[in-house]
Each structure stands twice: as C-alpha cells, then as structure tokens.
Design an enzyme around this catalytic site. Sequence first.
Site, PDB file in Angstrom:
ATOM      1  N   GLU A 253       1.174  -1.300   0.064  1.00 47.83           N
ATOM      2  CA  GLU A 253      -0.018  -0.061   0.157  1.00 47.83           C
ATOM      3  C   GLU A 253       0.963   1.125   0.124  1.00 47.83           C
ATOM      4  O   GLU A 253       1.364   1.812   0.837  1.00 47.83           O
ATOM      5  CB  GLU A 253      -0.661  -0.064   1.374  1.00 47.83           C
ATOM      6  CG  GLU A 253      -1.810  -1.173   1.310  1.00 47.83           C
ATOM      7  CD  GLU A 253      -3.049  -0.973   0.475  1.00 47.83           C
ATOM      8  OE1 GLU A 253      -3.318   0.150  -0.041  1.00 47.83           O
ATOM      9  OE2 GLU A 253      -3.859  -2.147   0.346  1.00 47.83           O
ATOM     10  N   CYS A 287      -2.501   9.334   1.978  1.00 49.66           N
ATOM     11  CA  CYS A 287      -2.147   8.669   0.858  1.00 49.66           C
ATOM     12  C   CYS A 287      -3.126   8.876  -0.442  1.00 49.66           C
ATOM     13  O   CYS A 287      -2.853   9.025  -1.488  1.00 49.66           O
ATOM     14  CB  CYS A 287      -1.869   7.010   1.046  1.00 49.66           C
ATOM     15  SG  CYS A 287      -3.423   6.357   1.688  1.00 49.66           S
TER      16      CYS A 287
HETATM   17  P1  NAD Z   1       7.959   5.242   4.657  1.00 47.02           P
HETATM   18  O1  NAD Z   1       8.288   4.330   3.545  1.00 47.02           O
HETATM   19  O2  NAD Z   1       9.313   6.068   5.143  1.00 47.02           O
HETATM   20  O3  NAD Z   1       7.949   4.302   6.024  1.00 47.02           O
HETATM   21  C1  NAD Z   1       6.783   3.338   6.136  1.00 47.02           C
HETATM   22  C2  NAD Z   1       7.384   2.162   7.080  1.00 47.02           C
HETATM   23  O4  NAD Z   1       8.348   1.386   6.405  1.00 47.02           O
HETATM   24  C3  NAD Z   1       8.014   2.353   8.215  1.00 47.02           C
HETATM   25  O5  NAD Z   1       7.571   1.719   9.306  1.00 47.02           O
HETATM   26  C4  NAD Z   1       9.423   1.970   8.016  1.00 47.02           C
HETATM   27  O6  NAD Z   1      10.217   1.986   9.229  1.00 47.02           O
HETATM   28  C5  NAD Z   1       9.286   1.133   7.095  1.00 47.02           C
HETATM   29  N1  NAD Z   1      10.612   0.863   6.254  1.00 47.02           N
HETATM   30  C6  NAD Z   1      11.061   1.784   5.649  1.00 47.02           C
HETATM   31  N2  NAD Z   1      12.182   1.081   4.752  1.00 47.02           N
HETATM   32  C7  NAD Z   1      11.925  -0.181   5.076  1.00 47.02           C
HETATM   33  C8  NAD Z   1      12.875  -1.316   4.430  1.00 47.02           C
HETATM   34  N3  NAD Z   1      13.649  -1.312   3.546  1.00 47.02           N
HETATM   35  N4  NAD Z   1      12.313  -2.636   4.807  1.00 47.02           N
HETATM   36  C9  NAD Z   1      11.375  -2.796   5.864  1.00 47.02           C
HETATM   37  N5  NAD Z   1      10.755  -1.756   6.170  1.00 47.02           N
HETATM   38  C10 NAD Z   1      10.897  -0.441   5.783  1.00 47.02           C
HETATM   39  O7  NAD Z   1       6.790   6.007   4.777  1.00 47.02           O
HETATM   40  P2  NAD Z   1       6.446   7.210   5.639  1.00 47.02           P
HETATM   41  O8  NAD Z   1       7.045   8.467   5.404  1.00 47.02           O
HETATM   42  O9  NAD Z   1       6.114   6.504   7.048  1.00 47.02           O
HETATM   43  O10 NAD Z   1       4.917   7.242   5.111  1.00 47.02           O
HETATM   44  C11 NAD Z   1       4.072   8.049   3.945  1.00 47.02           C
HETATM   45  C12 NAD Z   1       4.127   7.343   2.771  1.00 47.02           C
HETATM   46  O11 NAD Z   1       3.211   6.231   2.915  1.00 47.02           O
HETATM   47  C13 NAD Z   1       3.552   7.993   1.544  1.00 47.02           C
HETATM   48  O12 NAD Z   1       4.178   7.615   0.291  1.00 47.02           O
HETATM   49  C14 NAD Z   1       2.089   7.658   1.445  1.00 47.02           C
HETATM   50  O13 NAD Z   1       1.348   7.782   0.413  1.00 47.02           O
HETATM   51  C15 NAD Z   1       2.237   6.219   1.915  1.00 47.02           C
HETATM   52  N6  NAD Z   1       1.066   5.683   2.527  1.00 47.02           N
HETATM   53  C16 NAD Z   1       0.264   4.853   1.736  1.00 47.02           C
HETATM   54  C17 NAD Z   1      -1.059   4.220   2.109  1.00 47.02           C
HETATM   55  C18 NAD Z   1      -1.885   3.497   1.494  1.00 47.02           C
HETATM   56  O14 NAD Z   1      -2.525   2.749   1.884  1.00 47.02           O
HETATM   57  N7  NAD Z   1      -1.430   3.137  -0.046  1.00 47.02           N
HETATM   58  C19 NAD Z   1      -1.506   4.527   3.411  1.00 47.02           C
HETATM   59  C20 NAD Z   1      -0.569   5.368   4.175  1.00 47.02           C
HETATM   60  C21 NAD Z   1       0.698   5.866   3.623  1.00 47.02           C
END
Ligand code: NAD
Length: 499
Positions: A253, A287
């Site tokens: 997502e 998102c």
């Molecule tokens: P992010 O990608 O920085 O982090 C999200 C999560 O992934 C965190 O828990 C982080 O620790 C983990 N993570 C990061 N790198 C990783 C790796 N290599 N391996 C495993 N885990 C890892 O995102 P963010 O800044 O917290 O959130 C914002 C983003 O999330 C935006 O792009 C938004 O659109 C998206 N988002 C999407 C949805 C959806 O349902 N499509 C919902 C909410 C947010």
Amino acid sequence: MTHDATLAAAGLTKAELTGGTLAVYSPIDGAEVAQLHETPADEMAVIIARAQSAFRQWRNVPAPRRGELVRLLGEELRNAKAELGALVTLDAGKITSEGLGEVQEMIDICDFAVGLSRQLYGLTIASERPGHRMAETWHPMGPVGIISAFNFPVAVWSWNAALALVCGNPIIWKPSEKSPLTAMAAHKCLERALERFGDAPEGLSQLVIGGPELGAALVDSRDVPIVSATGSTRMGSLVGPKVMARFGRPILELGGNNAMIVAPSADLDMAVRAIVFSAVGTAGQRCTSLRRLIVHNSIREGLVEKLKAAYATLPVGDPRTDGTLVGPLVDNGARARMLEQLDRARADGGTVHGGASVSDGVPQGGAYVTPALVDMPAQTDCVREETFAPILYVMGYDTLEEAIEMQNDVPQGLSSCIFTLNLREAETFLSASGSDCGIANVNIGPSGAEIGGAFGGEKETGGGRESGSDAWKGYMRRQTCTVNYSAELPLAQGVRFDI
Ligand code: NAD
C-alpha cells in the site's frame, strides 16, 4: 492537556516511555515526548518463531470464535476512543476530529471482521466427472508482518490485524518509528481483549518498536508468509521484490498522486468543499490526499478564485484547538521538501498561491505551513511525483478524453474522482477506458474511504488490497478440493490411462 497527560490517559507508563534509544517527537511542537526501548534486531528470530508456534494453535480455532477476539478488540477500542484519538493527534499531528476518525476506522473494521468471521465463504464448483464434487476452501496462511506508515499510525494496522486474526493468522506489527506511541496504546487494547478472550496462544500478536531493520527482518523471513507494507513507493520497491524472491506474499500500500477532474456541469460549491477537505485535510499527508486538480478550461479561472478565497480563510495551527483545520507537517524535513517542490513548480512555470512557513499563532517547534495552490501550465515532472504535503496543482483541459489521459499519466494509481452532473461523463470515468486507479469516485473527493470497500491502488501504489470487500482473501490460502464419491476413476479431459 499536556503531552504527558495525553500519554498517561492512553495508558502508557513512564517506564515504557523513558530510558530507551528511540526518540519520539510530537509534530505539534517538535517536543521530544518519549525515548522508547527498541526491539533488538537479534530478537526478531525469536519473535517470528513465537508467532509460528501461535499459528499452529490459532489456525485450528473456529473462525467465529476467532471473531470473538476481534469483537472484544472493538469493544476495547470503543472504550478508549477519546484517549486514543488524542494520542493520534499528539503522535501524528492530526486535528482532533481526524484523530477520533482514525480510531473510529479501527472500530469499524473490527465490526466488519466479526461478521466476516462467519462468512469466509468458498465455492462449490461443477465437476465435469460423474460422482465428483469440487469445492474451494480457504485456510489460514501463517504469521502476517505488518509494517505501517507514520500518517495512519493505527488505522492501517487495524485493517490488517482484524482481517488477519479472523483469517487464522498471528500478527507481528512494526509501526513507523515516527509515530509508534498510538501503536503501543492500541496494542494494549488488543492485549486487554486477549486477556478477556482467555485461551488465545501466546505470541498471537506482537509489537516491535524500531526502524526499517526490524521491518527488513519480517521481509526476509520465510516464516512470515505475508508481509503487508504501507509507506513510500521507495520502501515498497525494496520490500516487494524481497518478499517475492522468497515466494512470500507482499501486500503493498504505497504512495498516491490523486486527481479530481472538474467538469463544466459540476456543482462547484460541493466541489470546492470536497477539494479543500481532500487537499488540505491531514495537512496533505494522506496517501489519498488530492494533489492534482484537472479543471475544464471554461470554469478554471472561476474555480481557482473560489479556492483562493477558501484557502485564505483556512485556520492553520495547533491540531488540538477547536476550529483548526490544518495541523502541522510531520517534521521540518517534510516542510523543507514541500518548499523545495514549490520552487521546482515555479521553475516549471507554475504560479504558487500560499505555501509559506507559518510561525505566528502556532505552537513553536512544529512544522506549520499554509496549504499551496499552484496554477500549472502543464503536468510537469514535479506534478507527477507524490510530495507528502498540502500542495494542490491545478491544470486545465478541453475534452474529457484529454482529462482522463492526464489523470492516468502518473506513475501512481491510488485514488481518483470526477465532479460532474453529466451521466455520460461519470460512467466514462468509471469505465474500462476511464480512471486507472484502485479507487474511482463520482462527486466525492479522493480521500476518506469507508472500510467496506477494498482499499488500495495500481501501478506504483503497489497493487495491494486491504480492508473491506473480499480483501480477506489476501490473508488466506485457497485450496481447490475434488472429492470422488463414485466407484470409478474417470480422468479429466477424457484422458484414458488404462492399466
Ligand atoms: P516510509 O516508507 O518512510 O516508512 C513506512 C514504513 O516502512 C516505516 O515503518 C518504516 O520503518 C518502514 N521501512 C522503511 N524502509 C524499509 C525497508 N527497507 N524494509 C522494511 N521496512 C522499511 O513511509 P512514511 O513516510 O512513514 O509514510 C508516507 C508514505 O506512505 C507516503 O508515500 C504515503 O502515500 C504512503 N501511504 C500509503 C498508504 C496506502 O494505503 N496506500 C497509506 C498510508 C501511507
């Protein structure tokens, strides 16, 4: 209420919140509110093994009984709604109403999942062979790793957790390191529900606190067959291939770049309300936030004027204060990225209205901005990227075909909508040659989905589906079963193999 009082009211103790290595800051004022004890990365193997052992018991508990656990979770969340909502505000900076809304979303999905626990239906299938019966059955898969993003610190977990639990799977949750506090409090609600439930296996639900390395341990483990990861496209592009390479099932997502087409027949007053809520709500950090407005050229100028007037009156400030509609960005880095992106838009010929840092009348230390409205000559590269901030790009169109092409011409495919009173336009937008997104709405903005539908998007949004409809199938394995109750052994397709 002070931060300490909010944390205490949600049931978090001093011992949990102090003495650790993960500093947590509130977006409200940038204050350090906790130093959490991180889960050591070398404990992940034990945690995963515990989940596997819980799976061996939980998969055999009848699904309606598993639903009872989720019913109790819903009750605990209902009882704690006000405290959890205030904690979402402290943790992620959402205004009070949106903080409460996020908790309500958890309650709603619990209700949904309780009903679902008696409806994990398979099919019966007509067999071509006499005396044979074919059926499709759904079975639990195993531990589900849930990696969640900062901007929905608990709702996304609940979509996954409620479904995974009724589907017979243990869960391991790694919340965002930027907003782990509501996760801790919500997980306590589940622990209370587990206690009341009585005989659930140990390790059915585990919370791990820390950064990407803990997520990576879930991603890499063959004992975690499903990894549901919510976050940036960058994260998904790392996580997805790794899970696939070990033949696990990723549910991704990821980012969105959501558009609204405003047609000449649109009810503009309704459109303005929908635009403002979806573009500036959660300070543009959903998102599904509206990021691109594709307006028919005949009404473009008038609509931009209405939006400028609406934007000028938006109360920016402390998300806890009644009347505030635009709270802070998550941190200064997010604000710097917004301002940089506005410079790029200017360089591409855009005219920016708003989009300034705010320091007067807001809590000091938070990253506050006025939402930006950007009149663009075309859909340039900066428009095609997701910037996680309240920037709304406005572009014009002449034909619906051109508008739909522009709406689809971005790498992301999460949410989309059209405002029109013209049936032909609405149905074209929803048709196979219309929006290419996972969500397509008519006369509703792109954000604020209900839990009843499957949630997710195409292309760089990752293709995952969570929450309602039949998203539960993503948490189970399908088994096709053929039973021969005849005394013959006919082969399919009329094949003969006589011995
Ligand atoms: P992010 O990608 O920085 O982090 C999200 C999560 O992934 C965190 O828990 C982080 O620790 C983990 N993570 C990061 N790198 C990783 C790796 N290599 N391996 C495993 N885990 C890892 O995102 P963010 O800044 O917290 O959130 C914002 C983003 O999330 C935006 O792009 C938004 O659109 C998206 N988002 C999407 C949805 C959806 O349902 N499509 C919902 C909410 C947010």
